[in-house]
Design an enzyme around this catalytic site. Structure first.
Site: not given
Ligand code: OXD
Ligand code: MN
Length: 598
Positions: A85, A213, A222, A242, A264, A266-267, A270, A291, A381-383
């Site tokens: 971003r 992106y 977003k 968020h 963003s 920060c898990g 997970n 998210d 920052n791969s996704r």
């Protein structure tokens, strides 16, 4: 025949045109401006997906992975200048600057439109304009919103169809209404100098140019679901946040729903997919969202949340069978990987995956990777973009139009110091203050330096579509509309000890914190009153089986250090001074109370 039909694609697909006159009129005007060769009207079908995937592979936009190992999965690498971003190129264009507030870039709407008009003029010549009708939120929900994205990027189309409910469902929801978000997107020549992610909240419109992106180009995420939606939520009496949303089911079968805001990378993914430790027999966590949460008071007096998204756009590095087994299962099929590393025979790899790097790795820039180079093989920052339905822990409620009643709201930052593992706010107002004064270290999800503590109120600093001071006021005001208020907590999984090691192991062990939080919501767990809030004592938390967690280590992790807190107050003040003119009085009062208690 209307002119739009004349330039619609020739094949059997790409023809789902609605009758809605507002949609047709706007698309006609946009097409006249960008002058595409074709218009492809997406319908969201499987047939269409197969066709577009084939086209994307032919164009070299996607590379198919080994279909035995990774069924339905593809690889994309982006322009190296376009990997995150871009907050410096993101604008809120309201008539008055004050409306956007001091934390957003602002430009007067007319001036921005003029600039964009020049960039958009003829920008799709020789290209296809894809019309993406999409619904954010479950079908039939009073909270769901329709968006239409016009884009010249086939990669965006294929990602959007994972991230949102796309096609007929959106046209059906919209009917003949004018109430939809207008989103125009073009990659242009992907030049950072000509990159503008522009929001016009007063017109419910987004124009994004110069980037492909995810966070800049998948406009439902977003741009609509946070920036525009937060603005709409203020006027319509709800919250766009968020936040992940999860369900905790205890051994008695009682379900408790929790929303949690973390900045963003920060898990959140997970945490939303967490598997409790072995000792938690009979406990189960299921995911509603990872998210974004849209939350509105419901007739039952509670704050109900939906996840507006339909997929996950997660950070790949660090994702493995230990950190997130459910994510590994989720991404095993029908996933688009962006900017991870790959092998010539169609495998993918990233730093922190389970296996060591395979030989012949190709890095995220498409070059052979030299492990001795010191460079990362996958971009930090791969996704992965994966359908929500792949998640083995998906909550049955994820598609429920009523949403789920939230009992706890958690705020959390990435802080090496100062913040204890967990504390509970004394009240709603205090909780809003805790969220508003939150700080966190920056991550690779946005362009810029990584690891610097900055204020990130409610993890919304880059996403609040209006004046942040008014946003705090809106949060305060919500108290009057919710009869049964969620309890508010703050967590920090990232505190380090004197030797620089993490105090807390995180991941599945976070269940222990969650159990205390749930217990507090149901009046079943004790705590001690401290200056910053209610904190658990060693014996209030279930630490069974954590041999390394001695009383001393626990106390170190929970310590409220006066020197660190003095510094924290100074840092908090920087944001509050910036927002001073719009800051609700209650916020200043809460700050004074904290100072007095400390
Ligand atoms: C995201 C982000 O992609 O927060 O979710 O950047
Ligand atoms: Mn996010």
């Amino acid at each position: 025949m209307n002119p739009l039909q004349a330039i619609s694609s020739q094949g059997k697909l790409g023809k789902l045109q609605p009758n809605n006159p507002f949609v047709l009129d706007w698309i006609q005007k946009t097409a006249d401006l960008v002058q595409p060769e074709n218009i492809f009207w997406c319908d969201g079908s499987e047939e269409e997906k197969a066709y577009l995937m084939e086209q994307a592979v032919k164009q070299g936009v996607l590379i198919p992975l080994d279909q035995k190992k990774w069924p339905g999965c593809h690889y994309h690498h982006s322009n190296p200048n376009d990997v995150a971003r871009v907050e410096q190129c993101t604008y809120i264009c309201t008539r008055r600057q004050k409306e956007a507030g001091p934390t957003n870039n602002w430009m007067e709407p007319k001036a921005m439109r003029q600039k964009l008009q020049a960039l958009l003029q003829g920008s799709m010549k020789g290209r296809t304009l894809f019309v993406i009708p999409y619904l954010m939120g479950p079908s039939g929900s009073r909270l769901s919103k329709v968006g239409v994205e016009l884009t010249d990027s086939i990669y965006v189309v294929l990602n959007m169809r994972i991230m949102a409910r796309m096609g007929k469902v959106a046209w059906d929801h919209l009917g003949n209404s004018e109430d939809f978000n207008r989103g125009t997107h073009t990659v242009l020549d992907c030049n950072p100098e000509r990159r503008f992610i522009s929001h016009f909240p007063e017109e419910n419109e987004i124009i994004s140019v110069g980037s492909g992106y995810g966070g800049n180009a998948l406009l439902g995420k977003k741009c609509l679901a946070l920036r525009i939606a937060s603005y709409l939520g203020r006027d319509e009496g709800w919250l766009a946040e968020h936040m992940l949303v999860l369900c905790v089911q205890d051994p008695e079968g009682r379900k408790t729903y929790v929303a949690a805001a973390f900045p963003s990378a920060c898990g959140k993914t997970n945490f939303a997919m967490m598997i409790p430790p072995h000792s938690y027999k009979g406990w189960k966590i299921t995911t509603i969202g990872d998210d974004i949460a849209w939350m509105k008071p419901a007739p039952d007096g509670r704050l109900h949340a939906i996840n507006p998204e339909n997929g996950y756009f997660g950070v790949a590095p660090g994702t493995n069978l230990k950190s997130n087994p459910n994510a590994m299962k989720t991404i095993a099929r029908d996933t688009i990987f962006t900017n991870v590393a790959r092998t010539p025979d169609g495998d993918v790899w990233w730093e922190g995956k389970d296996n060591p790097p395979p030989a012949d790795l190709i890095d995220w820039k498409g070059k052979p990777w030299d492990p001795r180079s010191g460079e990362k093989a996958a971009h930090p920052n791969s996704r992965f973009t994966s359908p929500m339905k792949n998640n083995p822990a998906l909550a049955v409620e994820a598609d429920d139009p009523q949403g789920v009643p939230i009992s706890a709201i958690i705020f959390g930052g990435r802080r090496a110091t100062t913040m204890p593992l967990v504390f509970q706010a004394f009240s709603w107002f205090h909780g809003v203050f805790v969220g508003a004064s939150m700080g966190s270290e920056t991550t690779a999800a946005a362009v810029g330096s990584v690891g610097q503590v900055r204020r990130d109120p409610m993890a919304m600093l880059p996403f609040c579509g209006y004046n942040m001071g008014q946003y705090f006021d809106h949060w305060m005001e919500m108290r009057r509309h919710i009869e049964i208020l969620p309890r508010i907590f703050h967590v920090n999984w990232f505190r380090k000890d004197g030797a620089g090691r993490f105090c807390w192991p995180g991941f599945g062990e976070n269940m222990r914190v969650l159990e205390w939080i749930i217990g507090r919501c149901h009046g079943q767990k004790d705590a001690r009153e401290k200056s910053i809030g209610w904190v658990p004592r060693f014996d209030d938390m279930n630490l069974k089986g954590m041999e390394e967690m001695t009383r001393e280590r626990f106390d170190e992790m929970m310590k409220i250090d006066p020197e660190e807190w003095r510094n924290e107050l100074v840092l908090q003040n920087e944001l509050f001074l910036k927002l001073y003119h719009e800051l609700p009085k209650e916020m200043i009062y809460q700050r004074e109370l904290l100072v007095a208690r400390l």
